[in-house]
Structure formats: C-alpha cells, structure tokens
Design an enzyme around this catalytic site. Sequence first.
Site, PDB file in Angstrom:
ATOM      1  CG  LEU A  14      55.937  63.335  74.374  1.00 49.81           C
ATOM      2  CD1 LEU A  14      54.597  63.892  74.860  1.00 49.81           C
ATOM      3  CD2 LEU A  14      56.571  62.477  75.458  1.00 49.81           C
ATOM      4  CG  ASP A  15      56.480  56.824  71.047  1.00 49.75           C
ATOM      5  OD1 ASP A  15      57.603  57.167  70.632  1.00 49.75           O
ATOM      6  OD2 ASP A  15      56.280  55.806  71.737  1.00 49.75           O
ATOM      7  CE  LYS A  16      50.322  60.427  63.533  1.00 49.03           C
ATOM      8  NZ  LYS A  16      50.215  59.916  62.131  1.00 49.03           N
TER       9      LYS A  16
END
Length: 336
Positions: free
Chosen positions: A151-153
Amino acid sequence: MTADSTILDPETDDEIVVIALGSDTVGDRLDKALARATTAFSRARLQALFDQGAVARDGIVLSDGSAKAVEGVYEITVPPVMTAEPRPEAIALTVLYEDAELIVIDKAAGMAAHPAPGNESGTLVNALLHHCAGSLSGIGGVARPGIVHRLDKDTSGVMVAAKTDRAHAGLSALFATHDIERTYLALTRGAPSPKQGRIETRIGRSSSDRKKMAVLKSGGRDAITDYVVQQIYGIPARATASPMASRVACTLHTGRTHQIRVHMASMGSPILGDPVYGSGSPTAAVRAAITEAGLARQALHAAVLGFVHPTTGERLRFETPPPADMTLLETLLATL
C-alpha cells in the site's frame, strides 16, 4: 539521438533510468544501443537487468537484449541499494489474523511497507521482523522480507505478509492472477458520474511527468476498477451541478501503481488530500473540513482484503473501518 535521465518511483523507491532512443539507433542490437546511451550501466549489467524483467518500453517488459532496437522511450528499473539489512523494531501493529504461514495487519497511514533510501526505519518490515521474531519469507529479498503487495505509505488499511516461502509463492500467484478481493474507500472531490461503473484503461508512466502514473492511450498495462458512489456531501441546489465531495467504494481487478488515485482523477473526482493526483481545488468548505479533520494524506483506505489461504485452502476475508482522520472528515462533510 539518445538521452537519459533518472527518476525515483514514488511508490517503491526504485530508481528508474529513462532512456530515449532515436531513429539513428534503429536496427542496432538493443543492449548495445542502451549501453551507449547512458553511463549508468555496463552492457553486462544491462543483460542481467533484461533477465530480471527490469527493462520496458511503453509499459511492455522486454526480456531479449539481443533484439533490434526501435525508436522510443525505455525504462530500466533498479531496486535501491540498501547499506544494511533492516533491523527489527518494536512498533505496535494491529494484527487481524496470524498463523504459522502468514499475517494480516491493518496498516496505519504514514507507515511505508519496506525500507528505502531516506526511509530506512519505522516501516512495516521493521515491525514484522520484531513481531514475527525473524520468521518471514525471504523471497522478497533482504530489504523486503515477507512483502507480497504494497500500500502507498499514506494509504491505510489491510495488508497480508508471508511468513514462509510457500505462503509467499501462493499469495504472489493469487495477486498475479487477480484472485484477490480488494475494496478501498475513497473520499473524493465531487463525485464520479455515473454513480456506479467500471473504469477500464491502460496505466503507465506519464509522458509529461515521469514521476507520476497516468491513463495512456497506448502502452502501459491494463487497469480495471469497479466503483460505487456510496454517499455524496454538499448536495448542490441545481440538479446539474456536482456535489462537493463523495465517498466512493473502489474494487480492484488489477493492481497497478496508484491505480485508484489515477482512475478517480481521470473521472474528474480526485481523492481529497492527494498531493500528486489531486489536481484542482475542492470548495472552501471542503478545504476547511480537511484542515479541521487533520487529514494530511490522500483520503484512501484499503477496507477489504479477501483471499484463499495458500496452504489450508480456507477462504479468509478481512474488513476494517477507515482511521480517525477519514472518519472525522466524513462527519464534517456530512454537515455541508
């Protein structure tokens, strides 16, 4: 004519060397043409990168360095060089499920999936190494043990990690064939129209900004997202006008980099708080709600993850509500 430049992948922190080969290279051996165009790699290094599937043109992976060069833009992906193995760190995790093979967690926004230059600690990998006492699949490499997907940060939500190599292989196969249930909740500017549908495009790196992804007319990779507008906020007085904001459920059928963020933006309803794809500005009332809610990221949450356990065959499904910043923002939007 040839030219090259280097960019950083915004999601993985991989270094990407972009090389434009001109018409004067057509017919030359491809690995030789690329080696002449940059000082970043020797020909031997390029051959290894071809073998690793790290060379692409127009989103299509190339595996044969001996093929004839054609005019176009080539991208060579180089994972970041880590100076040391990631260390276990006692970081609290919200564990949804765990057995000897895998672990499912509800990732907090602001936590990167794995270490990268400039972000060597405080990642999910650091936390998992401590929590699992070193029992993580090594298939992902030294820097990314156990990591099957990312997942994106700044995207919160459900993630699964592998504790054994066989679980890693099984989960990776499920993700590769898209046999995974994945639904995200997004708070967007306005609302996509129609209120329910399928977005089916090709996504690849933007030609105008190589640090961003974009919907492409050609090249790139297939990207499919089903969406449903669940709630609208700031209902307009005129039927033809758009609402101020909405909550949209997005179900992934592919897993391209920044897929939901790109697809929502392509519909004219970028995700609120998105620093990369949030073109245009929401209304003053929505901006005030974002500030009051303390939202400092894209309002995107991976709410549902479902899959068949790679070793037991059991069907697993996990669902979590959005964290406090998105929940408060929705509460504030409901008063508009």
